[in-house]
Enzyme design. Structure first.
Site, PDB file in Angstrom:
ATOM      1  N   HIS A 122      31.922  41.289  40.403  1.00 53.33           N
ATOM      2  CA  HIS A 122      32.594  42.009  41.207  1.00 53.33           C
ATOM      3  C   HIS A 122      34.180  41.835  41.737  1.00 53.33           C
ATOM      4  O   HIS A 122      34.292  41.618  41.144  1.00 53.33           O
ATOM      5  CB  HIS A 122      31.427  41.673  42.544  1.00 53.33           C
ATOM      6  CG  HIS A 122      30.535  41.357  42.549  1.00 53.33           C
ATOM      7  ND1 HIS A 122      29.884  41.733  43.327  1.00 53.33           N
ATOM      8  CD2 HIS A 122      29.285  40.006  42.632  1.00 53.33           C
ATOM      9  CE1 HIS A 122      28.534  41.635  43.549  1.00 53.33           C
ATOM     10  NE2 HIS A 122      28.250  40.095  42.935  1.00 53.33           N
ATOM     11  N   TYR A 123      34.075  43.113  42.245  1.00 56.79           N
ATOM     12  CA  TYR A 123      35.798  43.456  42.802  1.00 56.79           C
ATOM     13  C   TYR A 123      36.190  42.926  44.921  1.00 56.79           C
ATOM     14  O   TYR A 123      34.761  43.495  45.170  1.00 56.79           O
ATOM     15  CB  TYR A 123      37.045  44.372  42.154  1.00 56.79           C
ATOM     16  CG  TYR A 123      36.014  45.861  42.680  1.00 56.79           C
ATOM     17  CD1 TYR A 123      35.873  45.766  44.779  1.00 56.79           C
ATOM     18  CD2 TYR A 123      36.372  46.442  41.508  1.00 56.79           C
ATOM     19  CE1 TYR A 123      36.299  47.266  43.964  1.00 56.79           C
ATOM     20  CE2 TYR A 123      36.050  47.643  41.385  1.00 56.79           C
ATOM     21  CZ  TYR A 123      35.764  47.787  42.999  1.00 56.79           C
ATOM     22  OH  TYR A 123      35.611  49.321  43.601  1.00 56.79           O
ATOM     23  N   THR A 124      36.427  42.600  45.065  1.00 61.09           N
ATOM     24  CA  THR A 124      36.736  42.557  46.613  1.00 61.09           C
ATOM     25  C   THR A 124      37.138  43.328  47.720  1.00 61.09           C
ATOM     26  O   THR A 124      36.855  44.147  47.894  1.00 61.09           O
ATOM     27  CB  THR A 124      37.341  41.237  47.078  1.00 61.09           C
ATOM     28  OG1 THR A 124      38.985  41.139  46.224  1.00 61.09           O
ATOM     29  CG2 THR A 124      37.127  40.051  46.318  1.00 61.09           C
ATOM     30  N   GLU A 163      33.643  37.074  42.151  1.00 58.51           N
ATOM     31  CA  GLU A 163      33.724  37.654  42.726  1.00 58.51           C
ATOM     32  C   GLU A 163      35.467  37.724  42.405  1.00 58.51           C
ATOM     33  O   GLU A 163      36.041  36.537  42.808  1.00 58.51           O
ATOM     34  CB  GLU A 163      33.895  37.681  44.193  1.00 58.51           C
ATOM     35  CG  GLU A 163      32.532  37.680  45.184  1.00 58.51           C
ATOM     36  CD  GLU A 163      32.557  39.582  45.713  1.00 58.51           C
ATOM     37  OE1 GLU A 163      33.649  40.115  45.035  1.00 58.51           O
ATOM     38  OE2 GLU A 163      31.591  39.884  46.149  1.00 58.51           O
ATOM     39  N   HIS A 173      28.571  44.990  39.404  1.00 58.94           N
ATOM     40  CA  HIS A 173      28.032  45.058  40.665  1.00 58.94           C
ATOM     41  C   HIS A 173      27.400  46.616  40.657  1.00 58.94           C
ATOM     42  O   HIS A 173      26.206  46.754  40.937  1.00 58.94           O
ATOM     43  CB  HIS A 173      28.613  45.310  42.027  1.00 58.94           C
ATOM     44  CG  HIS A 173      27.489  45.035  43.227  1.00 58.94           C
ATOM     45  ND1 HIS A 173      28.384  44.084  44.346  1.00 58.94           N
ATOM     46  CD2 HIS A 173      26.790  44.864  42.664  1.00 58.94           C
ATOM     47  CE1 HIS A 173      27.289  44.475  45.142  1.00 58.94           C
ATOM     48  NE2 HIS A 173      26.313  45.036  44.618  1.00 58.94           N
TER      49      HIS A 173
END
Length: 282
Positions: A56-58, A125, A172
């Site tokens: 994921h990226y935040t 993340e 994601h």
């Protein structure tokens, strides 16, 4: 407290030590009100609970990422900050949830026949702003070299430790393509796959399925839908390019053909999808 003692297994067999192993091997665990023989018999009907690794990226900065991922509304097993620190000459990932615990990172999700991937996955993340919509178009934010170095080390360890297959290392956006775009088209999936982390199609097989067509030539929507579903994506088999299908194609392209992520059902997208099915689903 554990002791190696003689125990009745309830099968008419008296066991001493650990079922023929050296007597000093511990096999009976004292759990207070009862004891458990933890080694004499082991079932072959088991596997690792952890089957998937989700990236994921935040979409926010370091401070806000930590707040969001530790306050209770969402969580992930690991956080890679924008500038990972080091200890003893090695980069440091922040572990927010133990591997054997369930983190809340995947949400409503699906991959290759399994729903609710929080139950069977680890989540990483990465602090990255994702994208910014500007007058000239969408601008994706790059990952930092130090982040990518740590991600490679961390993912390689988790894949090896839990026996996660290449096709189960996903973004994601792969498991929730109608609502997520992380980790985006700038994430280096191909470079990681070359290091044994994640899936990638064989170039020769892609060329075989391209069959002399130009990459941008329109392809069969129905055939692409079928191939994406076989590989693992949740996509309705409508045979038409509806908005949901376009979003799934776009998620697939962000992972496997990031230079063109318009969601067009072209010949190259079809060839890549069929090559992945050949490699991982045959």
């Amino acid at each position: 407290m554990k002791k190696s003692i003689a125990v009745s297994a309830g099968l008419g067999i008296m066991l001493s030590g650990c079922a023929g192993l050296a007597p000093e091997i511990v096999c009976v665990e004292d759990r207070g009100q009862y004891k458990a023989d933890t080694a004499s018999y082991r079932s072959v009907g088991q596997n690792e609970r952890i089957r998937y690794l989700v990236l994921h990226y935040t979409a926010v900065d370091d401070e806000e990422s930590l707040r969001l991922l530790t306050a209770g509304g969402a969580s992930a097993h690991y956080l890679v900050t924008s500038n990972p620190g080091a200890h003893g000459g090695k980069p440091v990932a922040l572990q927010l949830v133990d591997d054997d615990k369930r983190a809340w990172h995947a949400g409503v999700s699906y991959w290759n026949g399994r729903h609710n991937l929080n139950d069977t996955s680890l989540g990483i993340e990465i602090v990255n702003l994702g994208y910014t919509d500007e007058t000239s178009g969408r601008r994706w934010h790059p990952y930092q070299p130090a982040q990518l170095d740590l991600i490679e080390r961390l993912a390689a360890d988790l894949v090896k430790r839990y026996g996660i297959s290449p096709d189960n290392v996903v973004g994601h956006s792969d498991i929730a393509p109608l609502r997520k775009s992380a980790p985006g088209p700038l994430f280096p999936w191909q470079a990681l796959a070359q290091r044994g982390i994640g899936a990638w199609p064989d170039a020769g097989t892609v060329d075989k399925y391209l069959a002399g067509r130009t990459p941008t030539e329109p392809a069969s929507v129905a055939r692409i839908q079928q191939a994406l579903a076989k590989y693992g994506y949740r996509v309705e088999q409508t045979g038409t390019l509806d908005e949901a299908t376009r979003q799934v194609i776009r998620a697939f392209q962000m992972h496997f053909r990031p230079d063109d992520i318009r969601g067009e059902p072209d010949a190259q997208t079809e060839a890549i999808a069929l090559a992945l099915v050949d490699k991982y689903r045959s």
